[in-house]
Scaffold this motif. Structure first.
Motif, PDB file in Angstrom:
ATOM      1  N   ILE A 157       0.884  -1.139   0.215  1.00 60.73           N
ATOM      2  CA  ILE A 157      -0.053   0.094   0.142  1.00 60.73           C
ATOM      3  C   ILE A 157       0.969   1.124   0.031  1.00 60.73           C
ATOM      4  CG2 ILE A 157      -1.518   1.301   1.514  1.00 60.73           C
ATOM      5  CD1 ILE A 157      -3.007  -1.372   2.269  1.00 60.73           C
ATOM      6  N   LEU A 158       1.880   1.187   0.901  1.00 62.22           N
ATOM      7  CA  LEU A 158       3.068   2.513   0.842  1.00 62.22           C
ATOM      8  C   LEU A 158       3.371   2.561  -0.480  1.00 62.22           C
ATOM      9  CD1 LEU A 158       4.654   1.935   4.419  1.00 62.22           C
ATOM     10  CD2 LEU A 158       2.932   3.586   3.719  1.00 62.22           C
ATOM     11  N   GLN A 159       3.832   1.418  -1.093  1.00 57.57           N
ATOM     12  CA  GLN A 159       4.396   1.631  -2.581  1.00 57.57           C
ATOM     13  C   GLN A 159       3.356   2.213  -3.491  1.00 57.57           C
ATOM     14  OE1 GLN A 159       6.178  -2.106  -3.702  1.00 57.57           O
ATOM     15  NE2 GLN A 159       7.075  -1.274  -5.568  1.00 57.57           N
ATOM     16  N   ALA A 160       2.109   1.614  -3.262  1.00 57.95           N
ATOM     17  CA  ALA A 160       1.292   2.017  -4.418  1.00 57.95           C
ATOM     18  C   ALA A 160       0.973   3.483  -4.127  1.00 57.95           C
ATOM     19  CB  ALA A 160      -0.175   1.433  -4.127  1.00 57.95           C
ATOM     20  N   LYS A 161       1.084   4.093  -2.842  1.00 57.40           N
ATOM     21  CA  LYS A 161       0.871   5.324  -2.711  1.00 57.40           C
ATOM     22  C   LYS A 161       1.857   6.304  -3.117  1.00 57.40           C
ATOM     23  CE  LYS A 161      -2.205   5.157   1.628  1.00 57.40           C
ATOM     24  NZ  LYS A 161      -2.141   5.522   3.110  1.00 57.40           N
ATOM     25  N   ARG A 162       3.016   5.876  -3.072  1.00 54.12           N
ATOM     26  CA  ARG A 162       4.167   6.620  -3.583  1.00 54.12           C
ATOM     27  C   ARG A 162       4.209   6.385  -5.084  1.00 54.12           C
ATOM     28  NH1 ARG A 162       7.735   3.001  -1.842  1.00 54.12           N
ATOM     29  NH2 ARG A 162       7.745   3.965   0.277  1.00 54.12           N
ATOM     30  N   ILE A 163       3.851   5.287  -5.611  1.00 53.23           N
ATOM     31  CA  ILE A 163       3.726   5.370  -7.182  1.00 53.23           C
ATOM     32  C   ILE A 163       2.657   6.248  -7.709  1.00 53.23           C
ATOM     33  CG2 ILE A 163       3.064   3.795  -9.261  1.00 53.23           C
ATOM     34  CD1 ILE A 163       4.421   1.742  -7.705  1.00 53.23           C
ATOM     35  N   ARG A 164       1.387   6.276  -6.884  1.00 59.49           N
ATOM     36  CA  ARG A 164       0.453   7.194  -7.309  1.00 59.49           C
ATOM     37  C   ARG A 164       0.714   8.704  -7.297  1.00 59.49           C
ATOM     38  NH1 ARG A 164      -5.425   7.637  -4.215  1.00 59.49           N
ATOM     39  NH2 ARG A 164      -6.412   9.258  -5.488  1.00 59.49           N
ATOM     40  N   LYS A 165       1.583   9.007  -6.177  1.00 61.67           N
ATOM     41  CA  LYS A 165       2.128  10.503  -5.774  1.00 61.67           C
ATOM     42  C   LYS A 165       2.871  10.577  -6.933  1.00 61.67           C
ATOM     43  CE  LYS A 165       4.489  13.346  -2.692  1.00 61.67           C
ATOM     44  NZ  LYS A 165       5.131  13.499  -1.499  1.00 61.67           N
ATOM     45  N   ASN A 166       3.772   9.608  -7.404  1.00 62.59           N
ATOM     46  CA  ASN A 166       4.771  10.198  -8.434  1.00 62.59           C
ATOM     47  C   ASN A 166       4.123  10.265  -9.791  1.00 62.59           C
ATOM     48  OD1 ASN A 166       7.001   9.976  -6.822  1.00 62.59           O
ATOM     49  ND2 ASN A 166       7.364   7.743  -7.285  1.00 62.59           N
ATOM     50  N   ARG A 167       3.129   9.611 -10.073  1.00 63.09           N
ATOM     51  CA  ARG A 167       2.509   9.625 -11.109  1.00 63.09           C
ATOM     52  C   ARG A 167       1.424  11.013 -11.369  1.00 63.09           C
ATOM     53  NH1 ARG A 167      -0.415   3.579 -12.109  1.00 63.09           N
ATOM     54  NH2 ARG A 167       1.455   2.491 -12.946  1.00 63.09           N
ATOM     55  N   GLN A 168       0.876  11.313 -10.285  1.00 59.29           N
ATOM     56  CA  GLN A 168       0.434  12.598 -10.216  1.00 59.29           C
ATOM     57  C   GLN A 168       1.337  13.779 -10.398  1.00 59.29           C
ATOM     58  OE1 GLN A 168      -1.592  12.656  -6.362  1.00 59.29           O
ATOM     59  NE2 GLN A 168      -3.280  11.737  -6.813  1.00 59.29           N
ATOM     60  N   GLU A 169       2.488  13.705  -9.922  1.00 53.28           N
ATOM     61  CA  GLU A 169       3.477  14.802 -10.208  1.00 53.28           C
ATOM     62  C   GLU A 169       3.827  14.571 -11.694  1.00 53.28           C
ATOM     63  OE1 GLU A 169       6.740  13.949  -7.488  1.00 53.28           O
ATOM     64  OE2 GLU A 169       5.630  14.697  -5.741  1.00 53.28           O
ATOM     65  N   TYR A 170       4.149  13.488 -12.166  1.00 45.46           N
ATOM     66  CA  TYR A 170       4.452  13.383 -13.704  1.00 45.46           C
ATOM     67  C   TYR A 170       3.222  14.066 -14.529  1.00 45.46           C
ATOM     68  CZ  TYR A 170       7.870   9.907 -12.293  1.00 45.46           C
ATOM     69  OH  TYR A 170       8.992   9.548 -11.467  1.00 45.46           O
ATOM     70  N   ASP A 171       1.963  13.672 -13.978  1.00 50.27           N
ATOM     71  CA  ASP A 171       1.031  14.277 -15.066  1.00 50.27           C
ATOM     72  C   ASP A 171       0.944  15.794 -14.837  1.00 50.27           C
ATOM     73  OD1 ASP A 171      -0.125  11.672 -15.413  1.00 50.27           O
ATOM     74  OD2 ASP A 171      -1.159  11.604 -13.905  1.00 50.27           O
ATOM     75  N   LEU A 213       3.542  17.637 -14.331  1.00 55.16           N
ATOM     76  CA  LEU A 213       4.765  18.244 -15.252  1.00 55.16           C
ATOM     77  C   LEU A 213       4.371  18.080 -16.487  1.00 55.16           C
ATOM     78  CD1 LEU A 213       7.774  16.701 -13.190  1.00 55.16           C
ATOM     79  CD2 LEU A 213       7.278  18.959 -13.396  1.00 55.16           C
ATOM     80  N   ALA A 214       3.570  16.881 -16.699  1.00 54.43           N
ATOM     81  CA  ALA A 214       3.238  16.779 -18.192  1.00 54.43           C
ATOM     82  C   ALA A 214       2.438  18.059 -18.885  1.00 54.43           C
ATOM     83  CB  ALA A 214       2.589  15.376 -18.543  1.00 54.43           C
ATOM     84  N   LYS A 215       1.499  18.409 -18.051  1.00 54.88           N
ATOM     85  CA  LYS A 215       0.520  19.416 -18.359  1.00 54.88           C
ATOM     86  C   LYS A 215       1.185  20.758 -18.397  1.00 54.88           C
ATOM     87  CE  LYS A 215      -3.655  17.418 -16.237  1.00 54.88           C
ATOM     88  NZ  LYS A 215      -4.424  17.556 -15.014  1.00 54.88           N
ATOM     89  N   VAL A 216       2.081  20.947 -17.392  1.00 50.40           N
ATOM     90  CA  VAL A 216       2.937  22.081 -17.632  1.00 50.40           C
ATOM     91  C   VAL A 216       3.831  22.102 -19.117  1.00 50.40           C
ATOM     92  CG1 VAL A 216       4.872  23.379 -16.568  1.00 50.40           C
ATOM     93  CG2 VAL A 216       3.270  22.359 -15.122  1.00 50.40           C
ATOM     94  N   ILE A 217       4.523  21.001 -19.216  1.00 49.81           N
ATOM     95  CA  ILE A 217       5.138  20.896 -20.524  1.00 49.81           C
ATOM     96  C   ILE A 217       4.475  20.906 -21.808  1.00 49.81           C
ATOM     97  CG2 ILE A 217       6.506  19.127 -21.848  1.00 49.81           C
ATOM     98  CD1 ILE A 217       7.652  17.915 -19.195  1.00 49.81           C
ATOM     99  N   GLN A 218       3.144  20.555 -21.738  1.00 51.68           N
ATOM    100  CA  GLN A 218       2.235  20.793 -22.823  1.00 51.68           C
ATOM    101  C   GLN A 218       1.918  22.038 -23.163  1.00 51.68           C
ATOM    102  OE1 GLN A 218      -1.175  18.459 -22.132  1.00 51.68           O
ATOM    103  NE2 GLN A 218      -0.124  16.353 -22.516  1.00 51.68           N
ATOM    104  N   HIS A 219       1.680  23.083 -22.028  1.00 49.43           N
ATOM    105  CA  HIS A 219       1.593  24.478 -22.489  1.00 49.43           C
ATOM    106  C   HIS A 219       2.895  25.272 -23.220  1.00 49.43           C
ATOM    107  CE1 HIS A 219      -1.491  23.567 -19.564  1.00 49.43           C
ATOM    108  NE2 HIS A 219      -2.070  24.599 -20.203  1.00 49.43           N
ATOM    109  N   HIS A 220       4.057  24.413 -23.148  1.00 53.14           N
ATOM    110  CA  HIS A 220       5.083  25.004 -23.833  1.00 53.14           C
ATOM    111  C   HIS A 220       5.545  24.238 -25.106  1.00 53.14           C
ATOM    112  CE1 HIS A 220       6.247  27.443 -20.241  1.00 53.14           C
ATOM    113  NE2 HIS A 220       6.187  26.386 -19.562  1.00 53.14           N
ATOM    114  N   PRO A 221       6.092  25.108 -26.238  1.00 53.27           N
ATOM    115  CA  PRO A 221       6.373  24.535 -27.431  1.00 53.27           C
ATOM    116  C   PRO A 221       7.307  23.268 -27.296  1.00 53.27           C
ATOM    117  CG  PRO A 221       7.390  26.779 -26.990  1.00 53.27           C
ATOM    118  CD  PRO A 221       6.434  26.659 -25.984  1.00 53.27           C
ATOM    119  N   ASP A 222       7.434  22.557 -28.199  1.00 56.66           N
ATOM    120  CA  ASP A 222       8.591  21.316 -28.124  1.00 56.66           C
ATOM    121  C   ASP A 222       9.872  21.819 -28.711  1.00 56.66           C
ATOM    122  OD1 ASP A 222       8.163  21.955 -30.841  1.00 56.66           O
ATOM    123  OD2 ASP A 222       7.456  20.018 -31.550  1.00 56.66           O
TER     124      ASP A 222
END
Length: 204
Positions: free
Chosen positions: A106-120, A122-131
């Motif tokens: 459960i702790l590992q799943a929470k850590r993975i979920r937190k990392n995925r939320q942070e990745y998402d 960051l991905a949204k921030v990156i999408q607002h910038h040109p490639d």
């Protein structure tokens, strides 16, 4: 013989009486029947007492066999209960280990979920910038524009320097012209003064 303790007496009485089905009473009846058989006067009465004794003995033997079977069964049940108890303890220990492992998961799943939320995020921030390709194109265009502006600046500075020199020449020329005008004005005044003096002398 040594003194018999209360525990031994109780244990013997339980072995004799079994589960309280009257075995102790049967033995007492057997003893009484044996005494009557010994004191019987006729053969017929002795035979009758003998049959009663055999019947009572048979009942006692049956009860004793039944008690031994129950005792053996109880021993086997105790062994079975001990085995079940050990199995339950092992199951409880395994359940604790599984719970501990589940908590880690459960702790590992929470850590993975937190990392995925942070990745998402960051991905949204990156999408607002040109490639990268678009950014390089913009940088290249800005570089060319900066170079063009540098050339324009140099040209403006050159023109400004030229105008400064021309203005300096113009100021020098104006100064010389002013000096020349002043000199001409002085000469004119001198000539006028000389003519006035000559006219005065001519009148005299």
């Amino acid at each position: 013989m040594g003194a018999v303790t209360d525990d031994e007496v109780i244990r013997k009485r339980l072995l004799i009486d079994g589960d309280g089905a009257g075995d102790d009473r049967r033995i007492n009846l057997l003893v009484k029947s044996f005494i009557k058989w010994c004191n019987s006067g006729s053969q017929e009465e002795g035979y009758s007492q003998y049959q009663r004794m055999l019947s009572t003995l048979s009942q006692c033997e049956f009860s004793m066999g039944k008690t031994l079977l129950v005792y053996d069964m109880n021993l086997r049940e105790m062994e079975n209960y001990e085995k079940i108890y050990k199995d339950i303890e092992n199951s409880i220990a395994a359940a604790h280990e599984k719970i501990s492992e589940c908590k880690k998961q459960i702790l590992q799943a929470k850590r993975i979920r937190k990392n995925r939320q942070e990745y998402d995020a960051l991905a949204k921030v990156i999408q607002h910038h040109p490639d990268r390709h678009e950014t390089l194109k913009q940088l290249e265009a800005l570089g060319k524009e900066l170079q063009n502006l540098s050339h324009i600046k140099e040209n403006v500075e050159d023109k400004l320097e030229l105008r400064r020199k021309q203005f300096h020449v113009l100021l020098s020329t104006i100064h010389e012209l002013q000096q020349t005008l002043e000199n001409d004005e002085k000469l004119s005044e001198a000539e006028e003064s000389q003519e006035t003096q000559m006219e005065a002398e001519a009148k005299q």
